[in-house]
Every structure is written in structure tokens, then in C-alpha cells.
Design a protein around this motif. Structure first.
Motif, PDB file in Angstrom:
ATOM      1  N   LYS A  45      -4.941 -26.127  -9.875  1.00 52.57           N
ATOM      2  CA  LYS A  45      -3.694 -25.576  -9.341  1.00 52.57           C
ATOM      3  C   LYS A  45      -3.015 -26.601  -8.431  1.00 52.57           C
ATOM      4  O   LYS A  45      -3.557 -27.009  -7.400  1.00 52.57           O
ATOM      5  CB  LYS A  45      -3.960 -24.280  -8.583  1.00 52.57           C
ATOM      6  CG  LYS A  45      -2.693 -23.520  -8.227  1.00 52.57           C
ATOM      7  CD  LYS A  45      -2.998 -22.149  -7.657  1.00 52.57           C
ATOM      8  CE  LYS A  45      -3.512 -21.184  -8.722  1.00 52.57           C
ATOM      9  NZ  LYS A  45      -3.596 -19.791  -8.228  1.00 52.57           N
ATOM     10  N   VAL A  46      -1.792 -26.975  -8.804  1.00 49.53           N
ATOM     11  CA  VAL A  46      -1.059 -28.023  -8.091  1.00 49.53           C
ATOM     12  C   VAL A  46       0.187 -27.444  -7.437  1.00 49.53           C
ATOM     13  O   VAL A  46       0.985 -26.760  -8.096  1.00 49.53           O
ATOM     14  CB  VAL A  46      -0.658 -29.169  -9.050  1.00 49.53           C
ATOM     15  CG1 VAL A  46       0.221 -30.188  -8.327  1.00 49.53           C
ATOM     16  CG2 VAL A  46      -1.900 -29.845  -9.617  1.00 49.53           C
ATOM     17  N   LEU A  47       0.353 -27.733  -6.153  1.00 50.56           N
ATOM     18  CA  LEU A  47       1.579 -27.399  -5.442  1.00 50.56           C
ATOM     19  C   LEU A  47       2.537 -28.576  -5.596  1.00 50.56           C
ATOM     20  O   LEU A  47       2.277 -29.674  -5.101  1.00 50.56           O
ATOM     21  CB  LEU A  47       1.291 -27.142  -3.964  1.00 50.56           C
ATOM     22  CG  LEU A  47       2.500 -26.823  -3.072  1.00 50.56           C
ATOM     23  CD1 LEU A  47       3.175 -25.536  -3.518  1.00 50.56           C
ATOM     24  CD2 LEU A  47       2.093 -26.737  -1.599  1.00 50.56           C
ATOM     25  N   LEU A  48       3.638 -28.356  -6.293  1.00 53.07           N
ATOM     26  CA  LEU A  48       4.653 -29.382  -6.522  1.00 53.07           C
ATOM     27  C   LEU A  48       5.766 -29.189  -5.508  1.00 53.07           C
ATOM     28  O   LEU A  48       6.469 -28.177  -5.520  1.00 53.07           O
ATOM     29  CB  LEU A  48       5.194 -29.279  -7.944  1.00 53.07           C
ATOM     30  CG  LEU A  48       6.360 -30.215  -8.312  1.00 53.07           C
ATOM     31  CD1 LEU A  48       5.931 -31.674  -8.235  1.00 53.07           C
ATOM     32  CD2 LEU A  48       6.897 -29.878  -9.704  1.00 53.07           C
ATOM     33  N   THR A  49       5.938 -30.160  -4.623  1.00 49.05           N
ATOM     34  CA  THR A  49       6.957 -30.034  -3.587  1.00 49.05           C
ATOM     35  C   THR A  49       7.977 -31.154  -3.705  1.00 49.05           C
ATOM     36  O   THR A  49       7.638 -32.298  -4.030  1.00 49.05           O
ATOM     37  CB  THR A  49       6.308 -29.997  -2.177  1.00 49.05           C
ATOM     38  OG1 THR A  49       7.298 -29.702  -1.203  1.00 49.05           O
ATOM     39  CG2 THR A  49       5.616 -31.308  -1.830  1.00 49.05           C
ATOM     40  N   TYR A  50       9.233 -30.803  -3.473  1.00 47.91           N
ATOM     41  CA  TYR A  50      10.314 -31.777  -3.605  1.00 47.91           C
ATOM     42  C   TYR A  50      11.496 -31.318  -2.753  1.00 47.91           C
ATOM     43  O   TYR A  50      11.414 -30.299  -2.066  1.00 47.91           O
ATOM     44  CB  TYR A  50      10.712 -31.982  -5.068  1.00 47.91           C
ATOM     45  CG  TYR A  50      11.012 -30.717  -5.842  1.00 47.91           C
ATOM     46  CD1 TYR A  50      12.302 -30.219  -5.946  1.00 47.91           C
ATOM     47  CD2 TYR A  50       9.987 -30.020  -6.502  1.00 47.91           C
ATOM     48  CE1 TYR A  50      12.578 -29.066  -6.663  1.00 47.91           C
ATOM     49  CE2 TYR A  50      10.256 -28.857  -7.218  1.00 47.91           C
ATOM     50  CZ  TYR A  50      11.545 -28.389  -7.295  1.00 47.91           C
ATOM     51  OH  TYR A  50      11.811 -27.232  -8.013  1.00 47.91           O
ATOM     52  N   LEU A  81       7.389 -25.721  -4.716  1.00 45.54           N
ATOM     53  CA  LEU A  81       7.903 -25.512  -3.369  1.00 45.54           C
ATOM     54  C   LEU A  81       9.027 -26.523  -3.125  1.00 45.54           C
ATOM     55  O   LEU A  81       8.810 -27.622  -2.613  1.00 45.54           O
ATOM     56  CB  LEU A  81       6.794 -25.696  -2.334  1.00 45.54           C
ATOM     57  CG  LEU A  81       7.181 -25.541  -0.861  1.00 45.54           C
ATOM     58  CD1 LEU A  81       7.804 -24.178  -0.590  1.00 45.54           C
ATOM     59  CD2 LEU A  81       5.974 -25.746   0.042  1.00 45.54           C
ATOM     60  N   PRO A  82      10.261 -26.172  -3.508  1.00 50.96           N
ATOM     61  CA  PRO A  82      11.399 -27.073  -3.316  1.00 50.96           C
ATOM     62  C   PRO A  82      11.999 -26.921  -1.926  1.00 50.96           C
ATOM     63  O   PRO A  82      11.528 -26.133  -1.101  1.00 50.96           O
ATOM     64  CB  PRO A  82      12.376 -26.594  -4.387  1.00 50.96           C
ATOM     65  CG  PRO A  82      12.099 -25.124  -4.498  1.00 50.96           C
ATOM     66  CD  PRO A  82      10.619 -24.949  -4.244  1.00 50.96           C
ATOM     67  N   GLY A  83      13.065 -27.704  -1.677  1.00 50.92           N
ATOM     68  CA  GLY A  83      13.850 -27.521  -0.467  1.00 50.92           C
ATOM     69  C   GLY A  83      13.360 -28.256   0.764  1.00 50.92           C
ATOM     70  O   GLY A  83      13.751 -27.900   1.882  1.00 50.92           O
ATOM     71  N   LEU A 138       1.331 -32.337  -4.919  1.00 50.05           N
ATOM     72  CA  LEU A 138       2.043 -33.479  -5.478  1.00 50.05           C
ATOM     73  C   LEU A 138       3.442 -33.507  -4.880  1.00 50.05           C
ATOM     74  O   LEU A 138       4.250 -32.609  -5.114  1.00 50.05           O
ATOM     75  CB  LEU A 138       2.117 -33.396  -7.004  1.00 50.05           C
ATOM     76  CG  LEU A 138       2.793 -34.592  -7.691  1.00 50.05           C
ATOM     77  CD1 LEU A 138       2.023 -35.879  -7.432  1.00 50.05           C
ATOM     78  CD2 LEU A 138       2.928 -34.342  -9.201  1.00 50.05           C
ATOM     79  N   ALA A 139       3.722 -34.538  -4.105  1.00 50.28           N
ATOM     80  CA  ALA A 139       5.031 -34.703  -3.470  1.00 50.28           C
ATOM     81  C   ALA A 139       5.885 -35.616  -4.325  1.00 50.28           C
ATOM     82  O   ALA A 139       5.486 -36.740  -4.634  1.00 50.28           O
ATOM     83  CB  ALA A 139       4.864 -35.295  -2.084  1.00 50.28           C
ATOM     84  N   VAL A 140       7.072 -35.149  -4.693  1.00 53.03           N
ATOM     85  CA  VAL A 140       7.999 -35.953  -5.496  1.00 53.03           C
ATOM     86  C   VAL A 140       9.268 -36.136  -4.676  1.00 53.03           C
ATOM     87  O   VAL A 140      10.011 -35.186  -4.431  1.00 53.03           O
ATOM     88  CB  VAL A 140       8.318 -35.268  -6.839  1.00 53.03           C
ATOM     89  CG1 VAL A 140       9.233 -36.156  -7.672  1.00 53.03           C
ATOM     90  CG2 VAL A 140       7.026 -34.969  -7.600  1.00 53.03           C
ATOM     91  N   GLY A 180      -0.944 -36.351  -3.658  1.00 52.20           N
ATOM     92  CA  GLY A 180      -0.471 -37.477  -4.455  1.00 52.20           C
ATOM     93  C   GLY A 180       1.038 -37.571  -4.312  1.00 52.20           C
ATOM     94  O   GLY A 180       1.687 -36.626  -3.848  1.00 52.20           O
ATOM     95  N   ALA A 181       1.602 -38.710  -4.702  1.00 50.85           N
ATOM     96  CA  ALA A 181       3.039 -38.908  -4.489  1.00 50.85           C
ATOM     97  C   ALA A 181       3.692 -39.581  -5.690  1.00 50.85           C
ATOM     98  O   ALA A 181       3.092 -40.451  -6.325  1.00 50.85           O
ATOM     99  CB  ALA A 181       3.275 -39.757  -3.239  1.00 50.85           C
TER     100      ALA A 181
END
Length: 390
Positions: free
Chosen positions: A33-38, A66-68, A94-96, A139-140
Motif C-alpha cells: 500500500k503506497v501513499l502517493l502525495t503531490y 494525497l494531493p494538495g 511516494l512523493a512526486v 521515495g521521491a
């Protein structure tokens, strides 16, 4: 070199115009399970989001988005991230995006499973996680060069209610496990953001360079990075899609703050402390707050570290020393720095960032005073530097 230190950096980098092809494999060792944040959604317009989602699917991951994330991540946004990470029991973050998004991911990673006030513990009190505390690995995928957050443990959080913007440098357990650096991912940035990143990189180098008096290998590395940043910046501001210039800027930004060039040195960081205090009041772009105060700050401390400022003038800017006093040589070097700031379009005064004269005392009150540079400032000196930056 006179300092004693231990150097370790566990972050694995994938660099180049096909770097994203390594993302799926890099994700494999971590949980499902990956939290994708941007940030604000630009990654959906420029194609980066599609690349990332494709890699996540290929790696068989379940994604929670998780945007914003804003340019100066707030305590409120941190608390939102803590809630989302806990409720979904995520295995990886994972931070993008740029440095703010990566800083934010690190903040969530250490705070998610702490049962208390994370802001007070980690940022105000500057504590570290204790051995055995759960830290979610990060990760980034980098889309803006400048902060170096992709290869360090730093995390800056803003508390508007307290008028404080504080950075915390965590240890190796919080550093990203990997980072994907494709210079083409930075092409869609607005020019102002690119320039802010360029000066952020330069400021990171200067903060480490203007400290200590010994003959240090770290300073020779710093000089090479500064010369590269200056040369590439002049190309990039004229042609933002010059791949070579943008790749050099991206690589320089990473090495400017992955702790290497600061080893064995006391380090200054007062430009950042003043800049962050300005940001807490104005929410101005971080790199621009640094460019806005740097010239006044370095003019103020020049006499205390004159030998280093002379070296800076001669090595970085090619100032001819013949027939001049050390003070004249050093001053010409700062003049050259100011000219370059204006040339690339960075802020050369803080009025343009929303600072007004009535704010100066309060900004100085919010400035954390550090002791690693050539002069330990007092409140009056900070106000004077701010006034000379208007």
C-alpha cells in the motif's frame, strides 16, 4: 580538513531522461500500500502522473492519493497526512514534486505513528525518533530542482498561527530510499520557480562555504558546484528546455545539500533562518526569500570572514586582485553575486515578496539564531540586514 565526521547517505538515485523506467523496480521491495502525495495537479498536465501511476500498477501496488501539498507545507496539512497514513496503514510514501512535497512526505513518515504533537516534538524541540519507532519509508520522483530534499533528511514545516517556519534534519532512516531524477520533468516549471530553485541551490552551497578557516576539500567541491550553477543558470534562463543546463542544475542541487560539502565544517545557515522567518509571515517562495536577503547579509558579515570572501571573489567571480585591498576584492565579489541575482531574475529585495517596514521587528523575533557562521547575530543586526534588504 580539521573536522571529525561520519558520512553516510543511503539514498539510491536514478538519473537521466529515462530515469522513470526504474521506478517500478525501485518500488518492489516495499509494502503493497503506497501513499502517493503531490502538489496542485501540474503532474497530471505534464504527463508525470501517468508515468508514476503506470509504474505503481506495474509493481502491483495499491495506491492511496494525497494531493494538495502547498509550497510551504503547513501543520494542518501535516495533520491531514498523519490521518490518511494511519487510517490506510500505508507501507510506503511516494512523493512526486519538488522539495516541499518531499519534505512533507518525510514529515508524515516520522509523525504518522507518533501519539502526540509532532510539530512540538520534531520541529520545535528538534527531537529525533527513538530507536524502534515506526517510520514509514519514503521515495521521491523529483519535478523541481533546488532543495536537495531528494537526498537528505531535511523537512521544513510552517505553522502560520505561531508565525514559525522550522526545518528539522532527520537521520538516515528518514532519507528517501530512492529518488528518480529526470531533468525533463522540470521543463514545465514556470520560469520564476526554476529561478527560485537555482538560487536555493546556490544558497545551500554558500551557507556551507562561508564557515571555517581551514583548507578543506569540502570548500573546493563547493566552488566547483557554484561555478557549474552559475554557468548553467545563464543558459537555462535563456532556454529553459536546454537539457544539458537543466540536468547540470538538477545534479548540482542534489549535491549541494546531500550533506557531502558540509562535512568537516561548522556551517552558517543564517540566510535560511532569516528567509524562513520571512516565509512564515508572507508565504513567499523560499528561494526568493534567500536571494532577497543574501546580499545584505553577506555585506554585513564580510569583515568577520574576510579571507573567505576574498577567495569567493577571485575563484567564483574572477575578480582581479591587483592594486586592491582585501575589503575591495571581497566587496566586488558580493557585487558580482548581486548582479547575477538580478541577471537570472531572482528577487533582489524583500519588498517584492510582501515584506513591509513594520514587519521587520517581528520577523527578527521569529528568526532562529545559529552560531556556525563568521558572526553570531543579535536581534538588532537581523533588523538591520532586513532593512538593508527592502
Amino acid at each position: 580538513m580539521l573536522g571529525n565526521f561520519v558520512y553516510a547517505n543511503p539514498t539510491k538515485l536514478f538519473f537521466g531522461d529515462e530515469a522513470q523506467k526504474n521506478l517500478a523496480k525501485a518500488l518492489m521491495p516495499f509494502g503493497k500500500k503506497v501513499l502517493l502525495t503531490y502538489g496542485g495537479g501540474s503532474i497530471k498536465r505534464n504527463g508525470v502522473y501517468d508515468d508514476v501511476i503506470s509504474a505503481l500498477k506495474s509493481a502491483g501496488k495499491e495506491v492511496v492519493e494525497l494531493p494538495g501539498v502547498m509550497p510551504n507545507p503547513t501543520v494542518e496539512k501535516l495533520n491531514e497526512g498523519i490521518k490518511v497514513a494511519r487510517e490506510n496503514n500505508v507501507d510506503f510514501i511516494l512523493a512526486v514534486g519538488g522539495g516541499s512535497t518531499i519534505d512533507y512526505a518525510k514529515a508524515v513518515s516520522v509523525s504518522a505513528w507518533y501519539n502526540g504533537d509532532a510539530w512540538q516534538r520534531f520541529w520545535v524541540k528538534q527531537e529525533d525518533p527513538t530507536p524502534g519507532e515506526r517510520i514509514i519509508p519514503v521515495g521521491a520522483v523529483l519535478t523541481m530542482a533546488g532543495t536537495g530534499s531528494e537526498m537528505n533528511g531535511g523537512s521544513v514545516i510552517t505553522n502560520h498561527a505561531a508565525r514559525m517556519k522550522i526545518g528539522k534534519v532527520f537521520g538516515v532512516d528518514v532519507m528517501p530510499k530512492f529518488a528518480v531524477l529526470n531533468p525533463k520533468y522540470t521543463f514545465s516549471l514556470p520560469q520564476r520557480q526554476m529561478v527560485a530553485g537555482i538560487f536555493d541551490t546556490m544558497s545551500h552551497i554558500l551557507e556551507q562555504y562561508f564557515s571555517g578557516d581551514d583548507d578543506s576539500t569540502s570548500d573546493y567541491l563547493a566552488e566547483g558546484l557554484m561555478r557549474s550553477v552559475i554557468a548553467s543558470s545563464r543558459v537555462a534562463v535563456k532556454n529553459p528546455e536546454d537539457y544539458e543546463a537543466r540536468s547540470n542544475l538538477m545534479w548540482s542541487a542534489t549535491w549541494a545539500l546531500n550533506t557531502l560539502i558540509g562535512e568537516g565544517k561548522p556551517q552558517d545557515w543564517m540566510v535560511h533562518m532569516i528567509g524562513q522567518a520571512i516565509g512564515a509571515y508572507t508565504d513567499a517562495t523560499h528561494g526568493m526569500t534567500l536571494s532577497g536577503v543574501s546580499v545584505a547579509y553577506y555585506r554585513h558579515i564580510m569583515r568577520y570572514g574576510l579571507k573567505r570572501f576574498v577567495r569567493f571573489a577571485e575563484v567564483i567571480w574572477g575578480v582581479i586582485p591587483e592594486g586592491k585591498t582585501d575589503e575591495q576584492i571581497a566587496s566586488e565579489g558580493i557585487d558580482a553575486l548581486e548582479s547575477w541575482i538580478k541577471e537570472i531574475g531572482a528577487a533582489s529585495e524583500i519588498t517584492s515578496l510582501g515584506v513591509t517596514p513594520d514587519m521587520l521587528d517581528r520577523i527578527a523575533d521569529s528568526t532562529i539564531i545559529l552560531t556556525g557562521g563568521y558572526q553570531t547575530l543579535d536581534h538588532a543586526e537581523i533588523v538591520d540586514i532586513l532593512r538593508n534588504s527592502l
